[in-house]
Design an enzyme around this catalytic site. Structure first.
Site, PDB file in Angstrom:
ATOM      1  N   ASP A  32      54.993  49.256  73.338  1.00 37.65           N
ATOM      2  CA  ASP A  32      53.279  49.332  72.942  1.00 37.65           C
ATOM      3  C   ASP A  32      53.699  50.909  72.161  1.00 37.65           C
ATOM      4  OD1 ASP A  32      50.324  48.805  73.158  1.00 37.65           O
ATOM      5  OD2 ASP A  32      50.899  50.459  72.040  1.00 37.65           O
ATOM      6  N   THR A  36      46.832  50.463  67.912  1.00 37.20           N
ATOM      7  CA  THR A  36      44.856  50.074  68.323  1.00 37.20           C
ATOM      8  C   THR A  36      44.563  50.247  69.562  1.00 37.20           C
ATOM      9  OG1 THR A  36      45.381  47.095  68.705  1.00 37.20           O
ATOM     10  CG2 THR A  36      44.375  48.573  65.838  1.00 37.20           C
ATOM     11  N   LEU A  72      52.671  39.906  71.688  1.00 35.76           N
ATOM     12  CA  LEU A  72      51.065  39.950  71.385  1.00 35.76           C
ATOM     13  C   LEU A  72      50.513  40.464  70.764  1.00 35.76           C
ATOM     14  CD1 LEU A  72      50.865  38.327  74.793  1.00 35.76           C
ATOM     15  CD2 LEU A  72      48.851  40.269  74.954  1.00 35.76           C
ATOM     16  N   TYR A 144      46.423  39.155  58.302  1.00 36.76           N
ATOM     17  CA  TYR A 144      46.585  38.491  59.395  1.00 36.76           C
ATOM     18  C   TYR A 144      47.041  36.893  59.741  1.00 36.76           C
ATOM     19  CZ  TYR A 144      45.046  37.743  64.113  1.00 36.76           C
ATOM     20  OH  TYR A 144      45.168  37.828  65.724  1.00 36.76           O
ATOM     21  N   LYS A 148      50.562  35.425  60.811  1.00 41.14           N
ATOM     22  CA  LYS A 148      50.467  34.609  62.044  1.00 41.14           C
ATOM     23  C   LYS A 148      51.017  33.412  61.774  1.00 41.14           C
ATOM     24  CE  LYS A 148      47.957  36.955  65.570  1.00 41.14           C
ATOM     25  NZ  LYS A 148      48.822  37.207  66.665  1.00 41.14           N
ATOM     26  N   ARG A 185      34.294  43.726  66.704  1.00 42.95           N
ATOM     27  CA  ARG A 185      34.783  41.600  66.375  1.00 42.95           C
ATOM     28  C   ARG A 185      32.853  41.794  67.034  1.00 42.95           C
ATOM     29  NH1 ARG A 185      40.338  39.992  68.543  1.00 42.95           N
ATOM     30  NH2 ARG A 185      40.071  42.287  69.605  1.00 42.95           N
TER      31      ARG A 185
HETATM   32  N1  UDP Z   1      29.905  39.289  63.089  1.00 47.44           N
HETATM   33  C1  UDP Z   1      28.390  40.009  62.689  1.00 47.44           C
HETATM   34  N2  UDP Z   1      28.378  41.181  62.990  1.00 47.44           N
HETATM   35  C2  UDP Z   1      28.965  41.793  63.604  1.00 47.44           C
HETATM   36  C3  UDP Z   1      30.538  41.546  63.582  1.00 47.44           C
HETATM   37  C4  UDP Z   1      30.884  39.581  63.324  1.00 47.44           C
HETATM   38  O1  UDP Z   1      27.889  39.040  62.459  1.00 47.44           O
HETATM   39  O2  UDP Z   1      28.938  43.440  63.379  1.00 47.44           O
HETATM   40  C5  UDP Z   1      30.466  38.202  62.004  1.00 47.44           C
HETATM   41  C6  UDP Z   1      31.612  38.135  61.486  1.00 47.44           C
HETATM   42  O3  UDP Z   1      31.543  37.770  60.144  1.00 47.44           O
HETATM   43  C7  UDP Z   1      32.432  36.565  62.075  1.00 47.44           C
HETATM   44  C8  UDP Z   1      31.968  36.305  63.021  1.00 47.44           C
HETATM   45  O4  UDP Z   1      30.643  37.220  63.429  1.00 47.44           O
HETATM   46  O5  UDP Z   1      31.748  35.490  60.968  1.00 47.44           O
HETATM   47  C9  UDP Z   1      32.719  36.487  64.318  1.00 47.44           C
HETATM   48  O6  UDP Z   1      33.422  37.528  63.206  1.00 47.44           O
HETATM   49  P1  UDP Z   1      34.984  39.276  64.864  1.00 47.44           P
HETATM   50  O7  UDP Z   1      35.342  39.969  64.072  1.00 47.44           O
HETATM   51  O8  UDP Z   1      34.168  38.548  66.290  1.00 47.44           O
HETATM   52  O9  UDP Z   1      35.843  37.178  64.778  1.00 47.44           O
HETATM   53  P2  UDP Z   1      36.920  36.460  63.596  1.00 47.44           P
HETATM   54  O10 UDP Z   1      35.628  36.690  62.263  1.00 47.44           O
HETATM   55  O11 UDP Z   1      38.377  36.853  63.410  1.00 47.44           O
HETATM   56  O12 UDP Z   1      36.938  35.073  64.004  1.00 47.44           O
END
Ligand code: UDP
Length: 311
Positions: A32, A36, A72, A144, A148, A185
């Site tokens: 690592d 982050t 990972l 990203y 991937k 997230r």
């Molecule tokens: N999202 C949201 N509010 C937040 C953070 C994320 O509404 O404070 C929404 C984001 O726009 C997405 C969904 O939640 O539509 C999942 O976002 P996340 O970043 O967790 O994962 P990913 O988009 O990579 O699946």
């Protein structure tokens, strides 16, 4: 006892995987550069005599005689991976090459943690592994997504060209204890906001969907995939069967926090944010033969308990 290398960022999935492998009495080496991740996630395992932590520049090759490699290495939260996009795609690709070279040299099995992001903003629903996706190659998420996707290509080509024993899993939205409170997230944001009675930040209309999976289910599936004896190497979706809108997620979280007074405020939807995400998990069921055990409410309860330490 196997000797297992886990690359990563001292992050969320990484910390649970290392703990589980140590509990199974394996020897674990971790690489690592603390990009982050946080050392907090390794305090409870760092004193284990079967655990070695190596601070390593991931763009440099690494040599060790190991039996298995879990790859990972890559920041996974949109706000983090978009901060250093060049580093993000470099990490995915260069590190995968270094690890595949190592696997080839020492004849180790190697598992790639790929992602539902390889489907981009999918036009097919639910997504089967054979779906090739709808990815914007030049958007802010591309570092990203394309990193991937290229890594999956590398894994398949190392397998076809050199016979490397690979495994590829595509992970859907995973949550649980050890997520960073500022991870960015949706689950960590909503829980931290709800616990402190702040506004809940809903991006877009909140009608976009995701399939959420609790960390313990993911780790079980991951280890099962690495150890499957059927020579099953192909990309497999790893997820739970349910699909939730972000509004439903917010409602579930606030319901689980008695006395919560948060309001929902609406913010712009980030570019290329997938509108609908739900995988077909037939292949996982058929090949790995297990069902998820922890449903959303139960998993969120555990996660809320964990996040209480940060308020
Ligand atoms: N999202 C949201 N509010 C937040 C953070 C994320 O509404 O404070 C929404 C984001 O726009 C997405 C969904 O939640 O539509 C999942 O976002 P996340 O970043 O967790 O994962 P990913 O988009 O990579 O699946």
């Amino acid at each position: 006892m196997k000797k297992i290398l886990v690359t990563g960022w001292a992050g969320f999935i990484w910390s649970h995987l290392c703990k589980k492998l140590l509990d199974q009495w394996h020897e674990v080496i971790c690489l690592d550069n603390l990009f982050t991740g946080t050392k907090n996630n390794i305090y409870d395992i760092i004193n284990n005599p079967r655990f070695t932590f190596v601070l390593h520049d991931i763009t440099q090759p690494f040599r060790a005689q190991v039996d298995e490699i879990y790859n990972l290495a890559c920041p996974a939260s949109p706000i983090h991976y978009q901060k250093n996009p060049v580093e993000t795609i470099r990490t995915s690709i260069v590190w995968a090459i270094n690890m595949l070279d190592l696997a080839n040299k020492v004849k180790a099995k190697i598992l790639q943690t790929s992602t539902s992001e390889v489907y981009g903003d999918p036009l097919e629903h639910p997504q089967r592994e054979s779906y090739r996706g709808n990815v914007n190659p030049i958007g802010t998420r591309s570092c990203y997504d394309e990193g991937k996707r290229a890594t999956e290509t590398l894994f398949m080509d190392y397998h076809r060209e050199y016979g490397v024993d690979i495994r590829i899993i595509r992970i859907f939205n995973t949550y649980g204890p050890n997520m960073h409170p500022e991870d960015g997230r949706v689950v960590s944001n909503f829980i931290m906001q709800a616990l402190t009675n702040q506004d809940i930040t809903m991006y877009g209309t909140g009608e976009q969907t995701r399939s959420f999976q609790y960390i313990d289910d993911l780790i079980e599936w991951m280890i099962k995939m690495m150890n499957n004896e059927q020579w099953f190497i192909w990309p497999v979706n790893i997820w739970t069967e349910f699909e939730f809108t972000m509004k439903e997620l917010a409602q579930t979280i606030t319901k689980l926090i008695p006395g919560n007074t948060s309001n929902i405020i609406y913010k712009p939807l980030p570019s290329d944010d997938p509108k609908q995400r739900r995988a077909n998990n037939q292949l996982a069921k058929e090949k790995l033969g297990r069902e998820p055990k922890i449903w959303l409410e139960e998993g969120l309860k555990n996660t809320i308990e964990y996040f209480k330490r940060f308020i």
